[in-house]
Design a protein around this motif. Sequence first.
Motif, PDB file in Angstrom:
ATOM      1  N   ALA A  31      23.723   2.878   5.576  1.00  0.00           N
ATOM      2  CA  ALA A  31      23.040   3.473   6.452  1.00  0.00           C
ATOM      3  C   ALA A  31      23.300   5.102   5.899  1.00  0.00           C
ATOM      4  N   PHE A  32      24.342   5.586   5.419  1.00  0.00           N
ATOM      5  CA  PHE A  32      24.479   6.841   5.201  1.00  0.00           C
ATOM      6  C   PHE A  32      23.615   7.128   3.737  1.00  0.00           C
ATOM      7  N   GLU A  33      23.410   6.233   2.903  1.00  0.00           N
ATOM      8  CA  GLU A  33      22.683   6.437   1.829  1.00  0.00           C
ATOM      9  C   GLU A  33      21.200   6.615   2.089  1.00  0.00           C
ATOM     10  N   GLN A  34      20.908   5.666   3.139  1.00  0.00           N
ATOM     11  CA  GLN A  34      19.372   5.641   3.292  1.00  0.00           C
ATOM     12  C   GLN A  34      18.912   6.542   4.621  1.00  0.00           C
ATOM     13  N   SER A  35      19.927   7.287   5.261  1.00  0.00           N
ATOM     14  CA  SER A  35      19.574   8.148   6.367  1.00  0.00           C
ATOM     15  C   SER A  35      18.644   9.198   5.968  1.00  0.00           C
ATOM     16  N   THR A  36      17.866   9.750   6.624  1.00  0.00           N
ATOM     17  CA  THR A  36      16.926  11.036   6.324  1.00  0.00           C
ATOM     18  C   THR A  36      17.485  12.188   6.853  1.00  0.00           C
ATOM     19  N   ASN A  37      18.444  11.995   7.713  1.00  0.00           N
ATOM     20  CA  ASN A  37      18.957  13.235   8.483  1.00  0.00           C
ATOM     21  C   ASN A  37      20.531  13.056   8.383  1.00  0.00           C
ATOM     22  N   GLN A  38      21.208  14.138   9.228  1.00  0.00           N
ATOM     23  CA  GLN A  38      22.645  14.007   9.105  1.00  0.00           C
ATOM     24  C   GLN A  38      23.045  13.409  10.603  1.00  0.00           C
ATOM     25  N   SER A  39      22.180  12.853  11.230  1.00  0.00           N
ATOM     26  CA  SER A  39      22.593  12.337  12.597  1.00  0.00           C
ATOM     27  C   SER A  39      23.454  10.897  12.561  1.00  0.00           C
ATOM     28  N   ASP A  40      23.501  10.459  11.324  1.00  0.00           N
ATOM     29  CA  ASP A  40      24.348   9.242  11.097  1.00  0.00           C
ATOM     30  C   ASP A  40      23.655   8.124  12.043  1.00  0.00           C
ATOM     31  N   ILE A  41      22.475   8.280  12.216  1.00  0.00           N
ATOM     32  CA  ILE A  41      21.642   6.959  12.547  1.00  0.00           C
ATOM     33  C   ILE A  41      20.555   6.688  11.537  1.00  0.00           C
ATOM     34  N   TYR A  42      20.139   5.483  11.325  1.00  0.00           N
ATOM     35  CA  TYR A  42      19.066   5.178  10.405  1.00  0.00           C
ATOM     36  C   TYR A  42      18.217   4.323  11.201  1.00  0.00           C
ATOM     37  N   ILE A  43      17.048   4.577  11.295  1.00  0.00           N
ATOM     38  CA  ILE A  43      15.968   3.831  11.810  1.00  0.00           C
ATOM     39  C   ILE A  43      14.802   3.642  10.764  1.00  0.00           C
ATOM     40  N   ALA A  44      14.382   2.371  10.844  1.00  0.00           N
ATOM     41  CA  ALA A  44      13.330   1.968  10.039  1.00  0.00           C
ATOM     42  C   ALA A  44      12.473   0.446  10.640  1.00  0.00           C
ATOM     43  N   SER A  45      11.460   0.420   9.757  1.00  0.00           N
ATOM     44  CA  SER A  45      10.933  -1.013   9.925  1.00  0.00           C
ATOM     45  C   SER A  45      11.712  -2.012   8.911  1.00  0.00           C
ATOM     46  N   ILE A  46      11.538  -3.307   9.194  1.00  0.00           N
ATOM     47  CA  ILE A  46      12.492  -3.985   8.121  1.00  0.00           C
ATOM     48  C   ILE A  46      11.852  -4.063   6.824  1.00  0.00           C
ATOM     49  N   LYS A  47      10.593  -4.003   6.738  1.00  0.00           N
ATOM     50  CA  LYS A  47       9.747  -3.938   5.347  1.00  0.00           C
ATOM     51  C   LYS A  47      10.294  -2.616   4.740  1.00  0.00           C
ATOM     52  N   GLU A  48      10.317  -1.581   5.314  1.00  0.00           N
ATOM     53  CA  GLU A  48      10.717  -0.391   4.988  1.00  0.00           C
ATOM     54  C   GLU A  48      12.376  -0.276   4.464  1.00  0.00           C
ATOM     55  N   ALA A  49      13.054  -0.771   5.433  1.00  0.00           N
ATOM     56  CA  ALA A  49      14.552  -0.752   5.140  1.00  0.00           C
ATOM     57  C   ALA A  49      14.810  -1.504   4.043  1.00  0.00           C
ATOM     58  N   CYS A  50      14.014  -2.773   3.709  1.00  0.00           N
ATOM     59  CA  CYS A  50      14.563  -3.711   2.772  1.00  0.00           C
ATOM     60  C   CYS A  50      13.548  -3.545   1.572  1.00  0.00           C
ATOM     61  N   GLY A  51      12.936  -2.356   1.227  1.00  0.00           N
ATOM     62  CA  GLY A  51      11.869  -2.184   0.132  1.00  0.00           C
ATOM     63  C   GLY A  51      11.180  -3.282  -0.158  1.00  0.00           C
ATOM     64  N   GLY A  52      10.576  -3.744   1.117  1.00  0.00           N
ATOM     65  CA  GLY A  52       9.542  -4.725   0.854  1.00  0.00           C
ATOM     66  C   GLY A  52      10.039  -5.951   0.695  1.00  0.00           C
ATOM     67  N   LYS A  53      11.179  -6.353   0.390  1.00  0.00           N
ATOM     68  CA  LYS A  53      11.824  -7.918   0.147  1.00  0.00           C
ATOM     69  C   LYS A  53      11.844  -8.684   1.413  1.00  0.00           C
ATOM     70  N   PHE A  54      11.609  -7.959   2.547  1.00  0.00           N
ATOM     71  CA  PHE A  54      11.589  -8.936   3.922  1.00  0.00           C
ATOM     72  C   PHE A  54      10.306  -8.513   4.606  1.00  0.00           C
ATOM     73  N   LYS A  55       9.680  -9.388   5.032  1.00  0.00           N
ATOM     74  CA  LYS A  55       8.596  -9.260   5.998  1.00  0.00           C
ATOM     75  C   LYS A  55       9.073  -9.597   7.410  1.00  0.00           C
ATOM     76  N   LYS A  56       8.221  -9.073   8.462  1.00  0.00           N
ATOM     77  CA  LYS A  56       8.215  -9.394   9.640  1.00  0.00           C
ATOM     78  C   LYS A  56       8.767 -10.895   9.976  1.00  0.00           C
ATOM     79  N   ASP A  57       9.868 -10.654  10.797  1.00  0.00           N
ATOM     80  CA  ASP A  57      10.432 -12.083  11.246  1.00  0.00           C
ATOM     81  C   ASP A  57      11.085 -13.108  10.233  1.00  0.00           C
ATOM     82  N   GLU A  58      11.463 -12.552   9.273  1.00  0.00           N
ATOM     83  CA  GLU A  58      12.207 -13.305   8.179  1.00  0.00           C
ATOM     84  C   GLU A  58      13.767 -13.206   8.091  1.00  0.00           C
ATOM     85  N   ILE A  59      14.341 -12.405   9.066  1.00  0.00           N
ATOM     86  CA  ILE A  59      15.956 -12.420   9.110  1.00  0.00           C
ATOM     87  C   ILE A  59      16.312 -13.737   9.779  1.00  0.00           C
TER      88      ILE A  59
END
Length: 128
Positions: A31-59
Amino acid sequence: DFSMDFAVKFYKHAQFFDDPNDPDDTCIIKAFEQSTNQSDIYIASIKEACGGKFKKDEISSFEIGNGWILAAFQNDNFSGKCEVFDSNVPELRVKYIGRCEPTLKVGPFEGLWKPCIDSIAVFKGKIQ
């Protein structure tokens, strides 16, 4: 204390199975490496968070690092079903957000369920 190794590790397979023949079957969120701000919260779509490796509903399962919380959402715009976790989930289909739509119908009965996580929020904390 917080795990600095990872916040969340997603798997395409249940029981945290990491297929040695498939380099794209896991996704680690730091989360800290991928966070876009200093709020210590990371939000993203799965596709975005996993660099395209995961698609919707694959977890199918995930591990949560010590001191982290995962808010999982059904849709990519942080809507639909939502469930919050602070511990590992070896089989997502037994959870509320893991039962979004049946993948098998036999007559009037629904069989296997499809897990449905398409966006996430990861932040520090512990559920009381």
